[in-house]
Design a protein around this motif. Structure first.
Motif, PDB file in Angstrom:
ATOM      1  N   ARG A  79       3.185   0.386   3.840  1.00 44.27           N
ATOM      2  CA  ARG A  79       2.817  -0.029   4.170  1.00 44.27           C
ATOM      3  C   ARG A  79       2.815  -1.464   3.496  1.00 44.27           C
TER       4      ARG A  79
ATOM      5  N   TYR B   7       1.006  -1.412   0.031  1.00 46.61           N
ATOM      6  CA  TYR B   7      -0.248  -0.175  -0.503  1.00 46.61           C
ATOM      7  C   TYR B   7       0.707   1.210  -0.306  1.00 46.61           C
TER       8      TYR B   7
ATOM      9  N   ARG C 255      -1.849 -17.948   3.129  1.00 44.09           N
ATOM     10  CA  ARG C 255      -2.997 -18.605   3.830  1.00 44.09           C
ATOM     11  C   ARG C 255      -2.818 -20.155   3.382  1.00 44.09           C
TER      12      ARG C 255
ATOM     13  N   HIS D  57     -14.262  -8.067   5.204  1.00 44.80           N
ATOM     14  CA  HIS D  57     -12.990  -7.056   5.856  1.00 44.80           C
ATOM     15  C   HIS D  57     -12.146  -5.906   4.796  1.00 44.80           C
TER      16      HIS D  57
ATOM     17  N   ASP E 250     -14.714 -16.217  12.307  1.00 38.61           N
ATOM     18  CA  ASP E 250     -14.722 -14.074  11.431  1.00 38.61           C
ATOM     19  C   ASP E 250     -13.467 -15.025  10.209  1.00 38.61           C
TER      20      ASP E 250
END
Ligand code: MD5
Ligand code: FE
Length: 203
Positions: A194, A112, A200, A177, A172
């Motif tokens: 960032r 980011y 995963r 998100h 969750d």
């Protein structure tokens, strides 16, 4: 719990810090071999987050859709291998959060720059939703948007800092998100960006 009503995700503040002397040079080597790039969504929009991968499988998106691929479409080569320190960090965080035996086969690298964001979504491209997802935040702080089971559910805002690790699991795992637009800034170690590493079990 991360927010009231969330049972199965754990925020481990600063958990990655002791690993970073090894993680950061390994990350430099990954993005040299498989450069960060802005992929296109299936609808043809350029993502503001630049991405790469390491490990046997990498997450990709293009006009054909979202999927995990063994080869980097930019080079035709396999993604760089997952560095042993990445695997150790992800497994030790999963264990600390109560998920022993986590064996990730994919590590997505999200970069980011200021202004980059990730819209609300669910992670549904993996085969086994019972496995947790481990995410490692590096560099500039971000506001993470932690939603509910439905897109319209109000999202909690969680500040994620350099070195923080979140293990997303159980109920969750399929929450909506996203990440709010990154604020301008200069991080002492990472500069004006960032980086998020997302581990995963894809296959
Ligand atoms: C990020 N990346 O900060 C986040 C970290 C992505 C993505 O969302 O898809 O690349 S992973 C956060 C996450 C993953 C799976 C489930 C949940 C959050 N969750 O249920 O809230 O770049
Ligand atoms: Fe996600």
């Amino acid at each position: 719990p991360l927010v009231p009503g969330s049972s199965a995700s754990i925020l481990l503040r600063g958990f990655a810090l002791p690993y970073l002397d090894e993680v950061l040079p390994a990350l430099d080597a990954i993005v040299l071999a498989a450069p960060l790039r802005h992929m296109a969504t299936p609808g043809g929009l350029r993502m503001s987050v630049a991405m790469s991968n390491c490990g046997p499988l990498g997450w990709v998106t293009d006009g054909r859709g979202y999927r995990y691929a063994r080869l980097d479409p930019a080079s035709g080569l396999p993604w760089p291998p997952m560095p042993p320190v990445f695997l150790r960090l992800a497994q030790e965080a999963a264990l600390a959060a109560g998920y022993p035996g986590f064996v990730p086969d994919a590590c997505l690298v999200n970069r980011y720059a200021p202004g980059a964001r990730m819209a609300l979504h669910q992670d549904r491209d993996e085969c086994d939703f019972n496995a947790p997802i481990v995410s490692v935040s590096l560099g500039l702080p971000a506001i993470f948007l932690f939603g509910g089971a439905e897109r319209a559910d109000k999202a909690a805002r969680i500040g994620l800092l350099h070195g923080d690790v979140v293990v997303w699991g159980g109920a969750d795992r399929l929450r909506f998100h996203g990440v709010a637009p990154l604020k301008e800034g200069e991080h002492a170690v990472l500069g004006a960006q960032r980086i998020n590493l997302t581990f995963r079990k894809a296959a």
